[in-house]
Scaffold this motif. Structure first.
Motif, PDB file in Angstrom:
ATOM      1  N   LEU A  15       0.851  -1.185   0.000  1.00 45.46           N
ATOM      2  CA  LEU A  15       0.000   0.000   0.000  1.00 45.46           C
ATOM      3  C   LEU A  15       0.894   1.245   0.000  1.00 45.46           C
ATOM      4  CD1 LEU A  15      -1.796  -2.293   1.317  1.00 45.46           C
ATOM      5  CD2 LEU A  15      -3.100  -0.437   2.296  1.00 45.46           C
ATOM      6  N   ALA A  18      -1.988   4.907   0.314  1.00 44.79           N
ATOM      7  CA  ALA A  18      -3.362   4.426   0.521  1.00 44.79           C
ATOM      8  C   ALA A  18      -3.987   5.100   1.738  1.00 44.79           C
ATOM      9  CB  ALA A  18      -3.362   2.917   0.709  1.00 44.79           C
ATOM     10  N   ARG A  19      -5.297   5.271   1.690  1.00 45.21           N
ATOM     11  CA  ARG A  19      -5.998   5.788   2.864  1.00 45.21           C
ATOM     12  C   ARG A  19      -7.345   5.084   2.975  1.00 45.21           C
ATOM     13  NH1 ARG A  19      -9.601  10.228   1.661  1.00 45.21           N
ATOM     14  NH2 ARG A  19      -9.498  10.644  -0.561  1.00 45.21           N
ATOM     15  N   THR A  20      -7.736   4.840   4.192  1.00 45.51           N
ATOM     16  CA  THR A  20      -8.984   4.159   4.556  1.00 45.51           C
ATOM     17  C   THR A  20      -9.145   2.783   3.889  1.00 45.51           C
ATOM     18  OG1 THR A  20     -10.371   5.264   2.894  1.00 45.51           O
ATOM     19  CG2 THR A  20     -10.136   6.357   5.029  1.00 45.51           C
ATOM     20  N   SER A  21      -8.030   2.095   3.681  1.00 45.33           N
ATOM     21  CA  SER A  21      -8.094   0.741   3.119  1.00 45.33           C
ATOM     22  C   SER A  21      -8.242  -0.279   4.239  1.00 45.33           C
ATOM     23  CB  SER A  21      -6.818   0.434   2.331  1.00 45.33           C
ATOM     24  OG  SER A  21      -6.717   1.278   1.214  1.00 45.33           O
ATOM     25  N   LEU A  22      -8.818  -1.407   3.896  1.00 47.08           N
ATOM     26  CA  LEU A  22      -9.003  -2.501   4.834  1.00 47.08           C
ATOM     27  C   LEU A  22      -8.270  -3.715   4.265  1.00 47.08           C
ATOM     28  CD1 LEU A  22     -10.472  -3.542   7.361  1.00 47.08           C
ATOM     29  CD2 LEU A  22     -12.436  -4.023   5.893  1.00 47.08           C
ATOM     30  N   VAL A  23      -7.309  -4.230   5.023  1.00 50.45           N
ATOM     31  CA  VAL A  23      -6.564  -5.427   4.622  1.00 50.45           C
ATOM     32  C   VAL A  23      -6.855  -6.479   5.681  1.00 50.45           C
ATOM     33  CG1 VAL A  23      -4.285  -6.410   4.177  1.00 50.45           C
ATOM     34  CG2 VAL A  23      -4.752  -4.022   3.562  1.00 50.45           C
ATOM     35  N   LEU A  51       3.238  -0.833   4.159  1.00 54.06           N
ATOM     36  CA  LEU A  51       2.600   0.467   3.990  1.00 54.06           C
ATOM     37  C   LEU A  51       3.666   1.553   3.948  1.00 54.06           C
ATOM     38  CD1 LEU A  51       0.375  -1.302   5.551  1.00 54.06           C
ATOM     39  CD2 LEU A  51      -0.625   0.887   6.105  1.00 54.06           C
ATOM     40  N   SER A  54       0.999   5.991   3.871  1.00 57.44           N
ATOM     41  CA  SER A  54      -0.409   5.589   3.950  1.00 57.44           C
ATOM     42  C   SER A  54      -0.984   5.944   5.314  1.00 57.44           C
ATOM     43  CB  SER A  54      -0.531   4.090   3.705  1.00 57.44           C
ATOM     44  OG  SER A  54      -0.064   3.768   2.409  1.00 57.44           O
ATOM     45  N   ASN A  57      -5.612   3.353   7.690  1.00 59.75           N
ATOM     46  CA  ASN A  57      -5.878   2.005   7.191  1.00 59.75           C
ATOM     47  C   ASN A  57      -6.026   1.049   8.366  1.00 59.75           C
ATOM     48  OD1 ASN A  57      -5.432   2.461   4.214  1.00 59.75           O
ATOM     49  ND2 ASN A  57      -3.513   3.237   5.054  1.00 59.75           N
ATOM     50  N   ASN A  80      -2.823   4.419  11.453  1.00 60.20           N
ATOM     51  CA  ASN A  80      -3.144   3.073  10.990  1.00 60.20           C
ATOM     52  C   ASN A  80      -3.316   2.159  12.199  1.00 60.20           C
ATOM     53  OD1 ASN A  80      -2.735   3.443   8.012  1.00 60.20           O
ATOM     54  ND2 ASN A  80      -0.695   4.014   8.718  1.00 60.20           N
TER      55      ASN A  80
END
Length: 167
Positions: A15, A18-23, A51, A54, A57, A80
């Motif tokens: 990532l 990236a922002r506001t991602s869900l892994v 990351l 980012s 997340n 994060n």
């Protein structure tokens, strides 16, 4: 034939910005460089999840094994959450935080800060959680708590001011 191992900053899940991602709910085994087809290619810095730059997340409920590093968090990564991950059989850190490439002068724009690392299980790693060789102004207010570390060379290795609290 097989494509050879190549140098770089490889990761299975990468990532950047990236922002506001869900892994979540990933099973990663044997992280290699993305272009290699050689199953024996495990560069020492190959990460399960990485990351950089980012924020905001959520990385949780992942299983990562047989990598150079389980989860890597690098410069300009903030707010994060890393929780409920099971990381085992990694060469270096189970979870590594850093701000390499930053200086006190660039800290306002490249600092790694206000990350939460909690409720992870790390088994068989050189270092459980590491924040190594980072100047204090570029790395601050990260929270580390309720992690289980088993059969690790060093539990927590940190630079000055790396973590706001450590339990």
């Amino acid at each position: 034939g097989r494509r050879p191992c190549v140098a770089g900053n490889p990761a299975t899940i990468y990532l950047a910005g990236a922002r506001t991602s869900l892994v979540r709910f990933n099973r990663i085994r044997g992280a290699t460089h993305g272009t290699s087809t050689d199953p024996s290619c495990h560069p020492p810095n190959a990460k399960g999840v990485y990351l950089i730059g980012s924020h905001d997340n959520h990385v949780h409920n992942n299983e990562i094994s047989e990598a150079g590093l389980g989860i890597g968090i690098k410069r300009t990564s903030y707010n994060n959450i890393f929780e409920l991950n099971f990381i085992r059989d990694v060469q270096h850190e189970g979870i590594g935080l850093g701000s390499t490439g930053c200086s006190p002068e660039t800290a306002p724009i490249c600092a790694t800060h206000t990350n939460i690392v909690r409720n992870n299980i790390i088994v068989r790693a050189d270092v459980g959680v590491g924040a190594i060789a980072v100047p204090a102004p570029t790395f601050f207010d990260n929270h580390l708590y309720n992690n289980t570390l088993f059969l690790v060379g060093s539990g927590i290795v940190r630079g000055e001011e790396a973590f706001a609290d450590t339990n």
